[in-house]
Design an enzyme around this catalytic site. Structure first.
Site, PDB file in Angstrom:
ATOM      1  N   LYS A  34      -5.144   0.961   0.069  1.00  0.00           N
ATOM      2  CA  LYS A  34      -4.829   0.203  -1.143  1.00  0.00           C
ATOM      3  C   LYS A  34      -3.686  -0.775  -0.869  1.00  0.00           C
ATOM      4  CE  LYS A  34      -2.532   1.897  -4.988  1.00  0.00           C
ATOM      5  NZ  LYS A  34      -1.649   0.851  -5.526  1.00  0.00           N
ATOM      6  N   LYS A  65      -4.667  -5.448 -10.556  1.00  0.00           N
ATOM      7  CA  LYS A  65      -4.567  -5.183 -12.005  1.00  0.00           C
ATOM      8  C   LYS A  65      -4.669  -6.471 -12.815  1.00  0.00           C
ATOM      9  CE  LYS A  65      -2.035  -0.804 -11.762  1.00  0.00           C
ATOM     10  NZ  LYS A  65      -1.659  -0.711 -10.345  1.00  0.00           N
ATOM     11  N   THR A  72     -10.501 -17.074 -16.455  1.00  0.00           N
ATOM     12  CA  THR A  72      -9.445 -17.037 -15.431  1.00  0.00           C
ATOM     13  C   THR A  72      -9.639 -15.852 -14.496  1.00  0.00           C
ATOM     14  OG1 THR A  72      -7.955 -18.120 -16.956  1.00  0.00           O
ATOM     15  CG2 THR A  72      -6.924 -16.968 -15.122  1.00  0.00           C
ATOM     16  N   GLN A 188       6.763   9.981 -10.456  1.00  0.00           N
ATOM     17  CA  GLN A 188       5.499  10.371 -11.079  1.00  0.00           C
ATOM     18  C   GLN A 188       5.747  11.561 -12.011  1.00  0.00           C
ATOM     19  OE1 GLN A 188       2.918   8.645 -10.932  1.00  0.00           O
ATOM     20  NE2 GLN A 188       2.627   7.723  -8.915  1.00  0.00           N
ATOM     21  N   ARG A 209       3.880   7.622  -1.241  1.00  0.00           N
ATOM     22  CA  ARG A 209       5.122   8.095  -0.625  1.00  0.00           C
ATOM     23  C   ARG A 209       5.074   9.433   0.112  1.00  0.00           C
ATOM     24  NH1 ARG A 209       8.326   6.518  -5.909  1.00  0.00           N
ATOM     25  NH2 ARG A 209       6.229   7.024  -6.662  1.00  0.00           N
TER      26      ARG A 209
HETATM   27  O1  C5P Z   1       3.893   6.749  -3.830  1.00  0.00           O
HETATM   28  P1  C5P Z   1       2.911   7.241  -4.840  1.00  0.00           P
HETATM   29  O2  C5P Z   1       2.010   8.337  -4.322  1.00  0.00           O
HETATM   30  O3  C5P Z   1       3.546   7.564  -6.167  1.00  0.00           O
HETATM   31  O4  C5P Z   1       1.969   5.957  -5.050  1.00  0.00           O
HETATM   32  C1  C5P Z   1       0.970   5.930  -6.019  1.00  0.00           C
HETATM   33  C2  C5P Z   1       0.324   4.567  -6.030  1.00  0.00           C
HETATM   34  O5  C5P Z   1      -0.552   4.494  -7.146  1.00  0.00           O
HETATM   35  C3  C5P Z   1       1.300   3.398  -6.151  1.00  0.00           C
HETATM   36  O6  C5P Z   1       0.733   2.305  -5.423  1.00  0.00           O
HETATM   37  C4  C5P Z   1       1.305   3.106  -7.633  1.00  0.00           C
HETATM   38  O7  C5P Z   1       1.582   1.771  -7.921  1.00  0.00           O
HETATM   39  C5  C5P Z   1      -0.147   3.421  -8.006  1.00  0.00           C
HETATM   40  N1  C5P Z   1      -0.366   3.744  -9.405  1.00  0.00           N
HETATM   41  C6  C5P Z   1       0.291   4.780 -10.067  1.00  0.00           C
HETATM   42  N2  C5P Z   1       0.035   5.023 -11.385  1.00  0.00           N
HETATM   43  C7  C5P Z   1      -0.839   4.276 -12.049  1.00  0.00           C
HETATM   44  C8  C5P Z   1      -1.516   3.234 -11.409  1.00  0.00           C
HETATM   45  C9  C5P Z   1      -1.240   3.001 -10.067  1.00  0.00           C
HETATM   46  O8  C5P Z   1       1.083   5.491  -9.461  1.00  0.00           O
HETATM   47  N3  C5P Z   1      -1.108   4.543 -13.299  1.00  0.00           N
END
Ligand code: C5P
Length: 228
Positions: A34, A65, A72, A188, A209
């Site tokens: 991603k 997103k 557009t 998170q 991460r």
């Molecule tokens: O580092 P981590 O495991 O938290 O990364 C999760 C990925 O998923 C990041 O790229 C974050 O931007 C993305 N993401 C998220 N929550 C959402 C949509 C996307 O954590 N609702």
């Protein structure tokens, strides 16, 4: 390409060399990578092409997103067509016509609708005049998006079970907000383990991460895949 695992690695960096390192290190257990706004706004489509040329082709989850008027969004989709993204994210809140325009422009890509951002809670939604329960909002957004051509949905792990029970089985469910047991949750909230998310019905888990911040990303990815 066939999937090596249900793990999608969030390559959250704007450094091309770092992105190359992470992809090369983990590709024995990950086949979908991603790239999001951080990388794309810094390097554009050329950066993605350069990356693929350097490390070899990979399945691309392009996390832009998109959210704009249908015309557009269709033009933006045209601009990334030659990258052949396997997944491209749009906001479900952009509405059905916008999603249909994206799906029409990129028939080979799974247009992936992002439902309610996991950073928004009930109070934040109320402040926007949205008074529905998060689960209902997510359900309605997913239903509307998929009936207009979205083939996959991003949601928090908390909503996966409900979505799996209500959406057609060919719709793929993708969830971030997952953490291996014992690892830091960072920012998170309401996390699940990758295994729990898959059992709840997710087709893919997006993890950043816990892998990108590990001393040995290859091993961290291997361990997560083994836990599934
Ligand atoms: O580092 P981590 O495991 O938290 O990364 C999760 C990925 O998923 C990041 O790229 C974050 O931007 C993305 N993401 C998220 N929550 C959402 C949509 C996307 O954590 N609702």
């Amino acid at each position: 390409m066939s999937d090596k695992s249900p793990l999608i690695l969030a390559v959250d960096t704007k450094e091309i060399d770092r992105a190359k390192e992470l992809i090369s290190a983990t590709r024995e257990s990950v086949s979908i990578f991603k790239l999001g706004l951080e990388f794309f706004l810094a390097h554009g489509p050329k950066g993605v092409r350069d990356l693929k040329e350097a490390v070899g082709d990979f399945d691309l989850f392009l996390d832009l997103k998109l959210h704009d008027i249908p015309n557009t969004v269709a033009s933006a989709c045209k601009s990334v067509r030659d990258l052949k993204p396997r997944f491209l994210t749009v906001h479900a809140s952009g509405g059905g016509e916008m999603i249909a325009a994206a799906a029409q422009e990129l028939p080979e890509t799974s247009i992936t609708a992002v439902t309610v951002l996991t950073s928004l809670d009930t109070a934040a939604l109320n402040a926007l005049g949205m008074n529905a329960e998060i689960e209902n909002l997510c359900s309605e957004m997913a239903r509307n998006a998929t009936s207009h051509g979205a083939r996959s949905i991003v949601s928090s792990p908390q909503e996966v079970k409900m979505l799996r029970a209500t959406l057609p089985s060919h719709i793929e469910l993708i969830t971030p907000g997952v953490r291996p047991s014992g690892s830091l949750s960072h920012d998170q909230k309401r996390v699940m383990t990758p295994h729990e998310a898959i059992v709840a019905g997710a087709n893919y888990v997006v993890i950043g991460r816990p892998i990108t911040g590990a001393a040995n990303p290859a091993q961290a990815a291997r361990e997560i895949v083994a836990s599934l």
